[in-house]
Write a protein that holds these residues in place. Structure first.
Motif, PDB file in Angstrom:
ATOM      1  N   MET A   1      -8.885 -84.491   8.649  1.00  0.00           N
ATOM      2  CA  MET A   1      -8.989 -83.778   7.364  1.00  0.00           C
ATOM      3  C   MET A   1      -9.132 -84.811   6.253  1.00  0.00           C
ATOM      4  O   MET A   1      -8.264 -85.660   6.066  1.00  0.00           O
ATOM      5  N   GLU A   5     -10.933 -81.845   1.549  1.00  0.00           N
ATOM      6  CA  GLU A   5     -10.474 -80.651   2.265  1.00  0.00           C
ATOM      7  C   GLU A   5      -9.013 -80.364   1.969  1.00  0.00           C
ATOM      8  O   GLU A   5      -8.619 -79.202   1.810  1.00  0.00           O
ATOM      9  N   TYR A   8      -8.809 -78.707  -1.385  1.00  0.00           N
ATOM     10  CA  TYR A   8      -9.233 -77.312  -1.319  1.00  0.00           C
ATOM     11  C   TYR A   8      -8.156 -76.443  -0.666  1.00  0.00           C
ATOM     12  O   TYR A   8      -7.908 -75.306  -1.100  1.00  0.00           O
ATOM     13  N   ARG A   9      -7.533 -76.950   0.358  1.00  0.00           N
ATOM     14  CA  ARG A   9      -6.487 -76.175   1.032  1.00  0.00           C
ATOM     15  C   ARG A   9      -5.290 -75.942   0.108  1.00  0.00           C
ATOM     16  O   ARG A   9      -4.658 -74.879   0.172  1.00  0.00           O
ATOM     17  N   ARG A  20      -5.432 -65.233   3.087  1.00  0.00           N
ATOM     18  CA  ARG A  20      -5.873 -66.482   3.712  1.00  0.00           C
ATOM     19  C   ARG A  20      -6.150 -66.296   5.196  1.00  0.00           C
ATOM     20  O   ARG A  20      -7.082 -66.899   5.747  1.00  0.00           O
ATOM     21  N   ASP A  21      -5.325 -65.489   5.853  1.00  0.00           N
ATOM     22  CA  ASP A  21      -5.516 -65.276   7.287  1.00  0.00           C
ATOM     23  C   ASP A  21      -6.884 -64.666   7.590  1.00  0.00           C
ATOM     24  O   ASP A  21      -7.491 -64.956   8.629  1.00  0.00           O
ATOM     25  N   HIS A  23      -9.658 -64.510   5.155  1.00  0.00           N
ATOM     26  CA  HIS A  23     -10.801 -65.125   4.466  1.00  0.00           C
ATOM     27  C   HIS A  23     -10.659 -66.627   4.258  1.00  0.00           C
ATOM     28  O   HIS A  23     -11.600 -67.257   3.741  1.00  0.00           O
ATOM     29  N   GLY A  24      -9.509 -67.197   4.596  1.00  0.00           N
ATOM     30  CA  GLY A  24      -9.240 -68.586   4.233  1.00  0.00           C
ATOM     31  C   GLY A  24     -10.256 -69.576   4.778  1.00  0.00           C
ATOM     32  O   GLY A  24     -10.832 -70.388   4.029  1.00  0.00           O
ATOM     33  N   GLU A  25     -10.512 -69.545   6.096  1.00  0.00           N
ATOM     34  CA  GLU A  25     -11.430 -70.503   6.706  1.00  0.00           C
ATOM     35  C   GLU A  25     -12.858 -70.310   6.202  1.00  0.00           C
ATOM     36  O   GLU A  25     -13.599 -71.272   5.989  1.00  0.00           O
ATOM     37  N   GLU A  26     -13.247 -69.057   5.995  1.00  0.00           N
ATOM     38  CA  GLU A  26     -14.587 -68.784   5.469  1.00  0.00           C
ATOM     39  C   GLU A  26     -14.735 -69.350   4.060  1.00  0.00           C
ATOM     40  O   GLU A  26     -15.754 -69.985   3.732  1.00  0.00           O
ATOM     41  N   LEU A  28     -12.998 -71.792   2.744  1.00  0.00           N
ATOM     42  CA  LEU A  28     -12.975 -73.251   2.834  1.00  0.00           C
ATOM     43  C   LEU A  28     -14.337 -73.785   3.250  1.00  0.00           C
ATOM     44  O   LEU A  28     -14.822 -74.795   2.696  1.00  0.00           O
ATOM     45  N   GLY A  29     -14.976 -73.135   4.226  1.00  0.00           N
ATOM     46  CA  GLY A  29     -16.294 -73.575   4.662  1.00  0.00           C
ATOM     47  C   GLY A  29     -17.329 -73.512   3.552  1.00  0.00           C
ATOM     48  O   GLY A  29     -18.126 -74.450   3.367  1.00  0.00           O
TER      49      GLY A  29
END
Length: 304
Positions: A1, A5, A8-9, A20-21, A23-26, A28-29
Motif C-alpha cells: 500500500m 492509497e 485515500y483510505r 464502505r463495505d 462501495h469502499g473498494e470501488e 478507492l479504485g
C-alpha cells in the motif's frame, strides 16, 4: 500500500462502515485511477470526499422508519411542549397587571415572549394541516426569536438554567420540522388521544408553575418533573423505537439543563455556566441516541 492509497483510505474511513463495505473498494479504485501522478489527494477532491461522507452519514442517521418517525413525533409534540415555557410570561403579565400605572416598558418586557409561543403553536397547526413550508419557516423564526430574547434580556440571559432547556428544545423542534415528514405524519402515528395527553400535560404544568405558591420549591419541581416525564412517555408511545427516540429528544434538554446548572452552581463555576448548560444536553442526547442505535442493531434484544 503506497502513501496515496493510505491517504485515500483515511478519507474513506469517514464514511459509515456499511457504506464502505458495499462501495469502499470501488470508490478507492476510481480515486486511484483518477489520481494520475499525484502523491496526495487534491484539495477539491478531499473536500468532495468529506462532504460526501457528511451527506451519507446524515442519510444513515435519518434512514429507517424509526428515526424518521421519531423526528416526526418531535415536530408535533415539541412545539406544544414549548408552550409550557409560557408560564414565565403568564407570571410576568400577572405581576405587571397589579402595578400602579401599568408602565409601558414593563408591559413590553412581559409580552416579549408572546409572539414566540404564538408562532410555535401556529407552526404545529400549519404542519398538521399540511402547510409544510410555512410551518418550517415559522419554526425557525420562533427559534431565532426565543434565542434573541434569551440573549438580549439580562434577566433571562443569566437565568440560563431556566431558558437553556427551552432554547435547545426549540432548536431540536425546528430541525425535526425541517428534516422529518412533519406533524401530519406524527398525528397519524400517535392518534388524537395521545396528542390530547400531551396537551393535558402542558395544561397541568402551566397550572403548577403559575399557581403552586405554597408548595415547597424542591417538592414543586419534583411534581413538575414527574408530570413532564409521565406525560411525554404516554404521548410518545414508547413501546416503539421511534417513540423512545422522540421521548429522549423531548426530555433531554429540559432535564439536563437544570441539573447541570445546579451542579455548577454548587461548584461556583458561573463563568462556564452558559456554555456547559447548552453543551451538556446536546452531548447527552447524542450519546443516548448512539446507544439506542447500537441497541437497535440487535433486534433480538428488542422485540418492539
Amino acid at each position: 500500500m503506497n502513501d496515496l492509497e493510505r491517504r485515500y483510505r483515511r478519507l474513506l474511513a469517514l464514511y459509515p462502515r456499511a457504506h464502505r463495505d458495499v462501495h469502499g473498494e470501488e470508490m478507492l479504485g476510481v480515486l486511484l485511477d483518477g489520481a494520475g501522478n499525484r502523491s496526495t489527494p487534491g484539495k477539491t477532491e478531499t473536500l468532495d470526499l468529506v462532504w460526501g461522507a457528511v451527506q451519507v452519514r446524515w442519510r444513515h442517521t435519518l434512514g429507517g422508519h424509526g428515526r424518521r418517525d421519531a423526528l416526526a413525533i418531535v415536530s408535533l409534540l415539541a412545539p406544544l411542549l414549548l408552550l409550557t415555557g409560557a408560564a414565565s410570561t403568564v407570571r410576568e403579565i400577572r405581576t405587571v397587571s397589579r402595578m400602579d400605572g401599568w408602565p409601558l416598558r414593563m408591559w413590553l418586557s412581559a409580552l416579549a415572549d408572546v409572539p414566540v409561543w404564538t408562532a410555535w403553536l401556529a407552526a404545529a397547526v400549519l404542519g398538521v394541516c399540511g402547510l409544510r413550508r410555512a410551518s418550517v419557516a415559522l419554526a425557525w423564526l420562533a427559534t431565532a426569536a426565543l434565542l434573541s430574547v434569551a440573549i438580549l434580556d439580562p434577566a433571562r440571559h443569566w437565568a440560563v438554567d431556566v431558558t437553556a432547556g427551552w432554547v435547545l428544545l426549540s432548536v431540536f423542534a425546528a430541525v425535526a420540522m425541517t428534516v422529518s415528514p412533519g406533524p401530519r405524519r406524527a398525528l397519524a402515528l400517535l392518534g388524537r388521544w395521545r396528542l390530547a395527553i400531551l396537551v393535558s400535560t402542558v395544561a397541568v404544568l402551566l397550572a403548577l408553575t403559575t399557581t403552586a405558591r405554597g408548595m415547597h420549591l424542591p417538592l414543586a419541581q419534583l411534581v413538575q418533573l414527574v408530570v413532564l416525564v409521565a406525560g411525554v412517555f404516554a404521548a410518545c408511545r414508547i413501546s416503539t423505537r421511534g417513540g423512545r427516540r422522540a421521548a429522549l429528544i423531548l426530555l433531554a434538554p429540559l432535564i439536563a439543563a437544570p441539573i447541570v446548572a445546579r451542579v455548577l452552581g454548587q461548584l461556583d463555576a458561573y463563568q462556564v455556566l452558559p456554555v456547559v448548560i447548552y453543551a451538556v444536553p446536546i452531548a447527552v442526547t447524542l450519546g443516548i441516541a448512539v446507544l439506542l442505535h447500537r441497541f437497535d442493531r440487535h433486534p433480538h434484544t428488542n422485540r418492539n
